[in-house]
Every structure is written in C-alpha cells, then in structure tokens.
Design a protein around this motif. Structure first.
Motif, short mmCIF file in Angstrom:
data_model
loop_
_atom_site.label_atom_id
_atom_site.label_comp_id
_atom_site.label_asym_id
_atom_site.label_seq_id
_atom_site.Cartn_x
_atom_site.Cartn_y
_atom_site.Cartn_z
N ARG A 343 0.85 -1.18 0.00
CA ARG A 343 0.00 0.00 0.00
C ARG A 343 0.89 1.24 0.00
NH1 ARG A 343 -4.65 1.31 4.56
NH2 ARG A 343 -6.18 2.27 3.15
N ALA A 344 0.66 2.14 -0.93
CA ALA A 344 1.55 3.29 -1.11
C ALA A 344 1.71 4.11 0.16
CB ALA A 344 1.08 4.17 -2.26
N SER A 345 0.67 4.18 0.98
CA SER A 345 0.73 4.98 2.19
C SER A 345 1.74 4.44 3.19
CB SER A 345 -0.65 5.07 2.85
OG SER A 345 -1.17 3.78 3.08
N SER A 346 2.14 3.17 3.03
CA SER A 346 3.12 2.60 3.96
C SER A 346 4.48 3.27 3.83
CB SER A 346 3.27 1.09 3.72
OG SER A 346 3.79 0.83 2.43
N GLU A 347 4.71 3.96 2.70
CA GLU A 347 5.96 4.68 2.48
C GLU A 347 5.86 6.15 2.91
OE1 GLU A 347 8.79 3.33 1.65
OE2 GLU A 347 7.82 1.36 1.53
N SER A 348 4.72 6.53 3.46
CA SER A 348 4.50 7.89 3.98
C SER A 348 4.88 8.99 2.99
CB SER A 348 5.26 8.10 5.29
OG SER A 348 4.87 7.16 6.25
N PRO A 349 4.36 8.96 1.76
CA PRO A 349 4.68 10.03 0.81
C PRO A 349 4.03 11.34 1.25
CG PRO A 349 2.97 8.62 -0.07
CD PRO A 349 3.44 7.97 1.20
N ARG A 350 4.65 12.45 0.87
CA ARG A 350 4.09 13.76 1.18
C ARG A 350 3.11 14.18 0.09
NH1 ARG A 350 9.52 14.31 1.95
NH2 ARG A 350 9.72 15.51 0.01
N GLU A 351 2.23 15.13 0.42
CA GLU A 351 1.21 15.58 -0.52
C GLU A 351 1.83 16.16 -1.79
OE1 GLU A 351 -2.68 18.56 -0.63
OE2 GLU A 351 -1.47 18.36 1.19
N TYR A 355 3.25 10.82 -6.99
CA TYR A 355 3.00 9.40 -6.74
C TYR A 355 3.34 8.54 -7.95
CZ TYR A 355 0.17 11.47 -2.98
OH TYR A 355 -0.27 12.20 -1.91
N GLU A 356 3.02 9.05 -9.14
CA GLU A 356 3.31 8.29 -10.35
C GLU A 356 4.81 8.03 -10.48
OE1 GLU A 356 2.38 8.36 -15.15
OE2 GLU A 356 2.35 10.23 -14.03
N LYS A 357 5.60 9.07 -10.27
CA LYS A 357 7.06 8.93 -10.37
C LYS A 357 7.58 7.97 -9.31
CE LYS A 357 11.28 11.74 -10.67
NZ LYS A 357 11.83 13.12 -10.62
N MET A 358 7.02 8.04 -8.11
CA MET A 358 7.43 7.14 -7.03
C MET A 358 7.09 5.69 -7.37
SD MET A 358 6.34 9.38 -3.67
CE MET A 358 7.11 8.28 -2.48
N TYR A 359 5.91 5.47 -7.92
CA TYR A 359 5.51 4.12 -8.31
C TYR A 359 6.42 3.58 -9.41
CZ TYR A 359 2.98 0.39 -10.67
OH TYR A 359 2.65 -0.80 -11.27
N LEU A 360 6.65 4.38 -10.45
CA LEU A 360 7.50 3.95 -11.56
C LEU A 360 8.94 3.73 -11.10
CD1 LEU A 360 6.12 6.27 -14.39
CD2 LEU A 360 5.68 3.83 -14.08
N GLY A 361 9.36 4.45 -10.08
CA GLY A 361 10.71 4.30 -9.56
C GLY A 361 10.87 3.16 -8.57
N GLY A 362 9.79 2.44 -8.29
CA GLY A 362 9.86 1.29 -7.41
C GLY A 362 9.76 1.60 -5.94
N VAL A 363 9.40 2.84 -5.58
CA VAL A 363 9.29 3.20 -4.16
C VAL A 363 8.18 2.41 -3.48
CG1 VAL A 363 8.82 5.09 -2.54
CG2 VAL A 363 10.22 5.51 -4.57
N PHE A 364 7.10 2.13 -4.20
CA PHE A 364 5.96 1.41 -3.63
C PHE A 364 6.07 -0.10 -3.89
CE2 PHE A 364 3.62 5.54 -4.79
CZ PHE A 364 4.05 6.14 -3.62
N GLY A 365 7.27 -0.59 -4.08
CA GLY A 365 7.47 -2.01 -4.31
C GLY A 365 8.12 -2.28 -5.65
N LYS A 366 8.80 -3.40 -5.75
CA LYS A 366 9.53 -3.78 -6.96
C LYS A 366 8.59 -3.92 -8.15
CE LYS A 366 12.54 -7.41 -8.80
NZ LYS A 366 13.17 -8.72 -8.51
N ARG A 367 9.06 -3.42 -9.30
CA ARG A 367 8.29 -3.53 -10.55
C ARG A 367 9.05 -4.42 -11.52
NH1 ARG A 367 7.94 0.57 -13.59
NH2 ARG A 367 5.92 0.03 -14.45
N THR A 368 8.30 -5.16 -12.33
CA THR A 368 8.91 -6.02 -13.33
C THR A 368 9.52 -5.18 -14.44
OG1 THR A 368 7.32 -7.77 -12.88
CG2 THR A 368 8.50 -7.89 -14.98
N LYS A 369 10.78 -5.48 -14.79
CA LYS A 369 11.44 -4.81 -15.92
C LYS A 369 11.71 -5.85 -16.99
CE LYS A 369 13.57 -1.17 -13.15
NZ LYS A 369 14.84 -0.48 -12.77
N TYR A 370 11.34 -5.52 -18.22
CA TYR A 370 11.44 -6.49 -19.31
C TYR A 370 12.68 -6.22 -20.16
CZ TYR A 370 6.60 -7.23 -17.94
OH TYR A 370 5.47 -7.48 -17.22
N GLY A 371 13.17 -7.24 -20.82
CA GLY A 371 14.33 -7.09 -21.68
C GLY A 371 15.52 -7.88 -21.14
#
Length: 375
Positions: A343-351, A355-371
């Motif tokens: 849950r993104a709130s577990s990382e205590s992001p500020r207002e 959020y999109e950049k944090m998600y894409l950067g893996g802050v809210f958990g590991k993301r699959t990278k292809y290639g």
C-alpha cells in the motif's frame, strides 16, 4: 463499506494476505475519497499476470456465491502452488457503524468446509461439514448437513429464507452487496447483482436514461450526444454525434473508448444512486488519460457510502488531486512465495510528491522490468 479483505491460498495469494481499506493519516489529500474512516475504493496496479484482478475476484466471489444463480467452480480459485488444497476468504465490513466479519473456506473438490459470520464480535452463523448453527438473539437454531448443499454458502440459503427480518444491520449489509456491480472495460461484460434491477442492456431503451447520460456528458465537457431508437422487433439502435455536427454515427462504428464509455454509463449512474461496491476490471482499455482521470474523480466525488475499485496499468491516475496514497495498491509477484500487496501509504509520501514517479521508480514495491539483463 469493506474495511478489510484477507486472502489465504487464493489463486496467486499463497500466504495469508491482508488488504486494508481503512483510511490513514492523509487527511488533507482528496478529502472526498474517504467516508467514515474508510477509503472509497482505490486503484490496483502491477505487472501483467501478477494477480491484480484476483483482488476483484475475491470480492466478486462473495457476491456470486451469495447473489447469483450461476454455478461457480470453486476449485479454480485454490492456489495451484500452495501446500494445501483449501482456500480461505475473510471480509470485514462496516455497516451502520457495526462491524460484520464473514469468512468461508473451500477446497479443490468444490466443498465449502467452514463458514462464519460475526456481528460486533458475536457469532451469528457457524457452519462446518456436519451442521450449521444460527445464533439469533436468544435463540440457537441447528441445521444438519443434509439440509443444505455442501457447495453452497449457508448464508445464502438463510438470507433468502428469512431476509434477516430480525437484524437491520444484516439487511442493510445484504442490500449493500446486492447493489454492487462488476464491469470489465476490455470485453464490456457488466453485472448488477441486484436481481430486481433491469440488465444494463436495457438501459438505453428508457428515455430518462438517455437524458441522464446526455446531461452527464454535457455537464462534464464531453462534446458527444447519444440517441437510441427501438425498432419494431424491439432491437435498440444507439447512435452518437459529436458537437454540432448533424451526423449520427452508429455505435458499432464508434471508437473503442466511446463504445466502452457507453457500456459503462449505466454502471456510473447506478453507482451514484445506490450504495455498494463497484468493481472495474481492465480499466485502462481504450480510454484517454483524461477520461480515466475523470471517471475516477467523478465516482470519488459522487458516491457516498460506497467503494469503487479499479484494476489498471494507467499510472497517470496516481495524482494527489485524484487519489490518496492509501488508495494505491501495488501487486508484486515473488515466485514460489506468490504475490504480496504494498500500500503506497506505507511509504508515507508527502502531498507534494509525485506518486506516479514514485511508483514507476519502485518506491511502492519492486516492478517487473522487461528485456535482456533485467531478470
């Protein structure tokens, strides 16, 4: 409203997993998105095939087993790589400020092994392979196993027999569940679980619904108008026109996005008029970024004691003006361990953070990278 969902050995959720919908400390962000301390839904993200839609299926399975006459193959939901052959689902609801806790366990043989319903911590219903017991105020009623089907929820049998005449809280809970809907934006399959409502296919046959749809489109800046003509053999011919153009285009010739929107409008109207859970699967199919953002914002502002959940790949909706961090759920696959939820709130992001950049950067958990070289 749904407060918590717990899945164990359910499809890709091998380990017991708690998904929490209680609001957290982000009081100043998207304040329309919370009701009575519970978030009014959220967005579920993650890579392809990890189990995003499984969360909707866990909610939908309860609705199907309780309210639908469609035969459900329970074995399909048991985790294939788990250590045992049974699954458990547990739900916590807040209804009239009362706590309803309901759970059931089933196995690969389509047998419901256990079932429990508690109201404010007091047991109302228990069921196992031998018998079911109802504790209704000071009365205890026992049913032997031969009086019910072992592949059917006993709660369904008891509800349709009694309508919970002695419990307003349980009646309101069932009404909440009956008002719930499912919509798949990819194949445009939709369902309203209330048997007393007309199918969504009949929506555009009613003049008041056409008027509602056109007003909603106009009020929100859509340069589109809808009309429906019913033929002598009772077929409906839906057409759309753009702006002031004197040209009506048959629905089947419209864009994927417009075609999907017209199929979704009955669900949107229903959602703002009845309290329930509204499930939107494959939400990112065919819509522009702006339309996706509008639909989520529209529901957050217009639903009351309701929740709307969206499975999507569209990270553009992760804006603090649209969604709160405690409404963002990232599904992560961990090989033989199954999947987990961050849950993104577990990382205590500020207002002020993106959020999109944090998600894409893996802050809210590991993301699959292809290639090559990324696995």
């Amino acid at each position: 409203m749904l407060k918590k969902l717990i899945l164990k050995n359910f499809k890709t959720f091998k380990s017991e997993t708690l998904i929490d919908f209680e609001a957290t400390k982000f009081k100043g962000i998207a304040e329309d998105n919370v009701c009575d301390g519970i978030v009014k839904g959220g967005v579920i993200l993650g890579s392809n095939g990890v189990g995003k839609s499984t969360i909707l299926e866990a909610i939908g399975l309860l609705l199907k087993l309780l309210l639908s006459d469609i035969k459900t193959e329970l074995s399909y939901f048991v985790c294939m790589f788990g250590e045992n052959d049974k699954s458990t689902l547990k739900y916590e609801f807040s209804i009239n400020k009362d706590l309803i806790t309901y759970s059931f366990t089933f196995n690969k043989e389509n047998i419901i092994l256990e079932e429990n319903l508690l109201v404010n911590g007091k047991t109302f219903l228990t069921r196992n392979l031998k018998h079911a017991v109802i504790n209704n105020k000071n009365e205890k009623i026992k049913y032997d196993a031969e009086n019910y089907d072992n592949s059917t929820l006993f709660l369904r049998k008891y509800y349709f027999a009694t309508k919970f005449t002695n419990s307003k809280t349980l009646r309101d809970w069932m009404q909440f569940l009956e008002n719930s809907t499912y919509f798949n934006a990819f194949n445009r399959i939709s369902m309203i679980y209330n048997h007393n409502r007309k199918a969504t296919t009949d929506f555009y046959k009613e003049a008041e619904n056409i008027e509602y749809a056109n007003k909603m489109l106009f009020d929100n800046g859509f340069l589109t108008k809808i009309k429906c003509e019913v033929t002598t053999d009772n077929k409906k011919l839906i057409s759309m026109k753009k702006g002031n153009l004197d040209c009506w285009i048959p629905l089947e010739l419209e864009s994927e996005g417009n075609y999907t929107l017209l199929n979704m409008l009955p669900i949107l109207k229903h959602a703002v008029s009845a309290n329930g859970i509204f499930l939107f699967d494959e939400f990112s199919g065919g819509f522009s970024n702006e339309l996706e953002e509008f639909i989520i914002s529209f529901l957050m502002k217009n639903i009351d004691h309701s929740q709307a959940f969206f499975v999507t790949h569209s990270t553009n909706v992760l804006k603090s003006s649209i969604i709160r961090p405690d409404q963002i759920y990232n599904i992560i696959f961990s090989n033989e361990e199954g999947v987990s939820v961050v849950r993104a709130s577990s990382e205590s992001p500020r207002e002020t953070q993106n959020y999109e950049k944090m998600y894409l950067g893996g802050v809210f958990g590991k993301r699959t990278k292809y290639g090559k070289g990324n696995n």
